[in-house]
Design a protein around this motif. Structure first.
Motif, PDB file in Angstrom:
ATOM      1  N   LYS A 101       0.827  -1.202   0.000  1.00 19.06           N
ATOM      2  CA  LYS A 101       0.000   0.000   0.000  1.00 19.06           C
ATOM      3  C   LYS A 101       0.867   1.261   0.000  1.00 19.06           C
ATOM      4  N   THR A 102       1.991   1.198   0.692  1.00 17.92           N
ATOM      5  CA  THR A 102       2.901   2.341   0.711  1.00 17.92           C
ATOM      6  C   THR A 102       3.431   2.642  -0.684  1.00 17.92           C
ATOM      7  N   MET A 103       3.814   1.607  -1.424  1.00 16.13           N
ATOM      8  CA  MET A 103       4.312   1.817  -2.776  1.00 16.13           C
ATOM      9  C   MET A 103       3.241   2.402  -3.683  1.00 16.13           C
ATOM     10  N   VAL A 104       1.990   1.888  -3.562  1.00 16.07           N
ATOM     11  CA  VAL A 104       0.898   2.407  -4.388  1.00 16.07           C
ATOM     12  C   VAL A 104       0.611   3.865  -4.051  1.00 16.07           C
ATOM     13  N   ASP A 105       0.523   4.170  -2.753  1.00 14.59           N
ATOM     14  CA  ASP A 105       0.246   5.551  -2.335  1.00 14.59           C
ATOM     15  C   ASP A 105       1.395   6.480  -2.727  1.00 14.59           C
ATOM     16  N   TYR A 106       2.614   5.978  -2.614  1.00 13.42           N
ATOM     17  CA  TYR A 106       3.764   6.811  -2.973  1.00 13.42           C
ATOM     18  C   TYR A 106       3.754   7.142  -4.461  1.00 13.42           C
ATOM     19  N   ASP A 107       3.426   6.148  -5.290  1.00 19.79           N
ATOM     20  CA  ASP A 107       3.337   6.399  -6.728  1.00 19.79           C
ATOM     21  C   ASP A 107       2.268   7.450  -7.037  1.00 19.79           C
ATOM     22  N   ARG A 108       1.135   7.361  -6.325  1.00 19.55           N
ATOM     23  CA  ARG A 108       0.053   8.329  -6.561  1.00 19.55           C
ATOM     24  C   ARG A 108       0.484   9.735  -6.144  1.00 19.55           C
ATOM     25  N   ILE A 109       1.120   9.849  -4.986  1.00 22.51           N
ATOM     26  CA  ILE A 109       1.544  11.164  -4.508  1.00 22.51           C
ATOM     27  C   ILE A 109       2.627  11.751  -5.419  1.00 22.51           C
ATOM     28  N   ILE A 110       3.550  10.909  -5.860  1.00 19.00           N
ATOM     29  CA  ILE A 110       4.589  11.377  -6.772  1.00 19.00           C
ATOM     30  C   ILE A 110       3.973  11.835  -8.089  1.00 19.00           C
TER      31      ILE A 110
END
Length: 265
Positions: free
Chosen positions: A27-36
């Motif tokens: 979930k962290t990787m998915v959220d990080y991609d979205r924020i980036i």
């Protein structure tokens, strides 16, 4: 609950903790991609806003150069530059609009209408110079009214660029909050999981110690025919060892009695 069940429960808890940490990592990787992606989009809008200012400033200089041309050849050269500039400006605005979601950056609508007037005016000036000469252009882009319209358009562009910069700042702040919050979540989950597993392990160990048999000391009587001896101390686990010692004691007693009867005979 048996000891085996408790140990299996502890293993299952460890597996669940590992799965939870893995899920949080995904979930962290998915959220990080979205924020980036949001941050990059805001940065791209900011870059395009500055680039729009550059297009308009350069176009204004080229239009001014048309009026300062020394002859028709230089005027036609400036006319070619103006037409190429407004063509690139139009393509730039169309491409920018394609990158925006519906309802995003509503300030770009009025700016595009203002720019469309400049695009049409630039093409008109370039075509007039080629067909009728520089004199036919007159003071089309050199009037007080035109300057007022350009100043109003520039104010709208500056307001749009300011809003884009604010959106970029919010995206950066959201990224910083995300990193801080997710780090805290990882620490809480890891520390809490380790603590729970430690408590579970202690619980299983306590249950094992509580279920251990009570040790008893016992001395078997020696056979009557031999000098009195003390049998070795032993620990009774479930009755089987004690029974074995009793059988050995009976056997030894019988052997001693048989030897005594033989001597008497």
């Amino acid at each position: 609950m048996t000891i085996r069940t408790k140990i299996l429960s502890l293993v299952a808890a460890f597996a669940l903790l590992a799965m939870a940490i893995t899920a949080l990592g995904i979930k962290t990787m998915v959220d990080y991609d979205r924020i980036i992606a949001d941050y990059n989009h805001a940065a791209d809008n900011a870059f395009r806003g500055e680039r729009l200012n550059r297009y308009l400033s350069t176009g204004a200089l080229e239009m001014r150069g048309l009026y300062l041309a020394r002859d028709e050849t230089e005027a036609r050269f400036q006319a070619d530059l103006i037409e190429a500039r407004v063509t690139r400006l139009e393509a730039f605005l169309n491409d920018w609009q394609k990158t925006l979601a519906p309802g995003e950056l509503p300030e770009l609508g009025p700016v595009r209408r203002d720019c469309q007037n400049i695009i049409q005016g630039g093409r008109y000036m370039a075509q007039t110079v080629r067909t009728q000469g520089r004199a036919a252009v007159g003071t089309y882009a050199d009037t007080y009214k035109y300057r007022l319209s350009r100043e109003a358009m520039q104010a709208r562009i500056d307001d749009m660029v300011t809003r884009i910069a604010e959106a970029q700042l919010r995206s950066q702040q959201a990224m910083e909050r995300f990193k801080s919050e997710r780090l805290t979540q990882f620490l809480i989950m890891a520390a809490g999981g380790v603590l729970l597993l430690l408590l579970g392990s202690m619980w299983v160990v306590i249950e094992l110690l509580a279920a251990a048999p009570v040790y008893k000391r016992q001395t078997l009587p020696p056979p009557e025919s031999v000098p009195e001896t003390v049998m070795p101390e032993f620990e009774v686990l479930d009755g089987r060892i004690g029974e074995l010692w009793r059988v050995l004691g009976v056997l030894k007693s019988s052997t001693g009695k048989a030897a005594q009867d033989k001597r008497v005979a």
